[in-house]
Design an enzyme around this catalytic site. Structure first.
Site: not given
Ligand code: M6R
Length: 620
Positions: A2, A74, A100-101, A493, A497, A500, A516
């Site tokens: 948010c 959000w 926000n929160g 990673e 990527k 997401e 395994h």
């Molecule tokens: O701002 P931060 O590095 O603490 O964020 C952590 C994760 O929320 C962030 O890396 C998230 O996984 C990304 N969307 C990944 O691309």
């Protein structure tokens, strides 16, 4: 999570809020709305969907005024509907609020307010706060009818905040006090921008860029009253606060797309520069070590460190896994990587000499902040590796190292990952040189680090090849990502990527673990992406590739330039420069970022605004 924006001054507020919401849209994009103080009271415009939908609504139904608040959502409580969009109105239009929160006790408060006759229009926790403030306001107006309206509003806010459990950054507009916006913070960030006869407020500094360079970061439990004539900050328990004004060093071009179609692509291509920024001034050639200034610990204290805990979420957690490998390899310090969301509720035994690092791009991730606070409470030195200067984690940690990567706007983190890995390499070198790492070894690492920006530039030349590979595989619905040692986190990673931004199911595994269990997934329809650059372990990874091929699984390999042996096994190879093993994550991550980007584009996904996600996860 948010985005909040607010303004008091002389400008046309609708346009200003809308621009701010566009800049904050990466924080959440389920709906957007504004409330403006107009001649005849508070006027709302809000709509489910992107900020663009709100812009269209404002074209049809413009609203004039120079004081207002805005929000991009959000969703946490309630679906993404117009009714659940912020701002929310309290009472009969006496207040409008953006939040926000998460308000944890909203159900009991809502029941109490309903019994008092308040009628709810939405399913949100925020509307509870709106009615609560309206309720206290009307009580206070009856009791203190002669005092200035601002004082009454402030008292109503404080009485309401006393009843809330949870986290919030909130911003409130009052019908009967038209020159005033009041904002408060407990757990969700807010920054005030200072202008001449005008003040800005936002969840982060991006909406302020180009308007002011002077900012004040609101601390937890502080409440600020903004009026065109000035601001007044009070701490809820300790009273009046003198604002500490800081200078914003971001410029408009940092947040412009330039010629790129998406922020993600822009940020991928910024990496030679951002890695250079992370290295700048931090290489001490003469002594064969790194220069790390901000840890606020003496070399004697650092020598006594016998354990390191790295805590983080998401991509930052993957960078931490690379860090574990480097810290143990260079400095021989036992290192553990903890999900912040777990660490905050666990009670792992920690020695007196344990150093805790929070790794975070935004510096606002709720779980990382909570884990850091928990470790701090136990008396451990808590340091951060963070990108956003002025963020909560950067301010609350005892010291740390900034990434200097510039704003990362694409929801999928890219340049922050390589900057985090670069900084962790420097940290490992620094701590290593205080211990077992020799001078010649330190010198060698420094010269390799110096070459990294050029190597990343070279790695980016795989772009056209990645497009070809993406075209071939974009229709597959399941992927495996496999790598070993410091390239295992790169595999994780790469899988994250892809998940997401293209919504494809992808799993990351250490290549040898595949046997395994995950190997059961392998068939003609499940490509495996192997991160297999030249290294001591490479022959083992190549055997794993053979095992996949034997089961008819398509193999995509990330390999070093000229590695024909890999090419003989893999269906498709994407080449990266041949560099030292421990630095390989920095180049191997690049083709995986590009691959997910192009597959997502081919599948028609919005790469910068993937569904269900937000850039900073500021709720638990
Ligand atoms: O701002 P931060 O590095 O603490 O964020 C952590 C994760 O929320 C962030 O890396 C998230 O996984 C990304 N969307 C990944 O691309």
């Amino acid at each position: 999570m948010c985005g909040i924006v607010g303004y008091v001054g002389f400008r046309s507020v609708s346009e200003l809020l809308l621009e701010g919401l566009h800049r904050l849209e990466y924080r959440g994009y389920d709906s957007a709305g504004i409330a403006v103080m107009a001649d005849d009271g508070i006027v709302l415009r809000k709509r489910a969907g992107r900020v663009g939908e709100l812009a269209a609504l404002l074209d049809e139904q413009p609203v004039r005024g120079s004081i207002g608040i805005g929000h991009t959502r959000w969703a946490t409580h309630g679906e993404t509907t117009d009714e659940n969009s912020h701002p929310h109105i309290g009472g009969n239009g006496e207040v409008a609020i953006v939040h926000n929160g998460v308000i944890e006790n909203y159900i009991s408060l809502r029941n109490q307010l309903q019994e008092m006759g308040y009628v709810f229009q939405s399913q949100t926790d925020t509307e509870v706060v709106a009615h609560l403030i309206a309720h206290h306001l009307s009580e206070q107006q009856k009791l203190n009818c002669d005092e200035p309206c601002m004082r009454t509003c402030l008292r109503a806010i404080n009485l309401s905040l006393d009843q809330l459990k949870g986290t919030f950054g909130l911003c409130v507009l009052f019908r009967d006090c038209p020159e005033t916006v009041i904002a408060a913070r407990a757990g969700s960030p807010l920054v005030i921008g200072i202008g001449k006869d005008e003040y800005f407020l936002a969840s982060d500094a991006s909406p302020l860029i180009g308007y002011t360079k002077e900012v004040v970061y609101l601390a937890d439990n502080e409440v600020v009253v903004l009026q065109p004539s000035g601001i007044q900050i009070t701490h809820r328990t300790s009273g009046s606060v003198r604002p500490s004004i800081q200078t914003l060093d971001q410029v408009s071009s940092d947040i412009d797309l330039g010629d790129y179609p998406h922020y993600m692509l822009k940020e991928i291509f910024e990496q030679p520069q951002t890695v250079e920024n992370a290295l700048r001034g931090r290489l001490n050639e003469e002594e064969g070590t790194a220069v790390i200034g901000g840890l606020n610990l003496t070399p004697q204290q650092l020598r006594k460190v016998d354990r390191i805990v790295l805590t983080a979420c998401g991509t930052s957690w993957h960078a931490a896994l690379v860090g574990e490998y480097l810290l143990e390899e260079f400095a021989r310090i036992p290192t553990e990587v903890e999900y912040a969301s777990e660490l905050r509720y666990r009670n792992p035994p920690m020695t007196e000499g344990t150093l805790v690092f929070s790794i975070t791009q935004s510096g606002e991730t709720a779980d990382t902040l909570a884990a850091m606070r928990e470790c701090k409470r136990k008396g451990h030195p808590t340091l951060s590796i963070c990108n956003v200067v002025g963020s909560t984690i950067a301010r609350e940690s005892d010291g740390g190292i900034f990434l200097h990567a510039g704003p990362e706007i694409g929801v999928a983190s890219t340049k922050a990952f390589t900057s985090q890995v670069t900084v962790l390499t420097l940290l490992a070198l620094y701590l290593g040189r205080m211990r077992h790492l020799s001078y010649p070894a330190g010198k060698r690492i420094i010269s390799q680090l110096r070459d990294m920006p050029a190597k990343i530039e070279e790695a980016l030349q795989c772009h056209d090849r990645v497009k070809e590979v993406a075209n071939k595989y974009a229709d597959f619905d399941n992927f495996l990502y496999l790598g070993r040692l410091c390239n295992f986190p790169v595999a994780l990673e790469g899988a994250l990527k892809l998940k997401e931004i293209s919504y494809i199911h992808a799993e990351g595994y250490p290549a040898a673990e595949m046997k395994h269990g995950p190997i059961a997934l392998v068939d003609e329809q499940t490509p495996s992406v192997f991160v297999v650059p030249r290294s001591g372990i490479q022959p083992k990874v190549m055997s794993n590739m053979e095992e996949v091929k034997a089961r008819k699984g398509p193999v995509i390999a990330i390999a070093c330039q000229g590695d024909n042996a890999v090419a003989e096994i893999a269906d498709d190879v994407i080449y990266v420069p041949d560099i030292e093993e421990y630095l390989q994550p920095l180049v191997c991550a690049i083709p995986l970022q590009l691959l997910s980007y192009h597959i997502a584009l081919l599948r028609g996904c919005n790469v910068d605004r993937p569904r269900n996600l937000a850039k900073s996860v500021t709720v638990e």
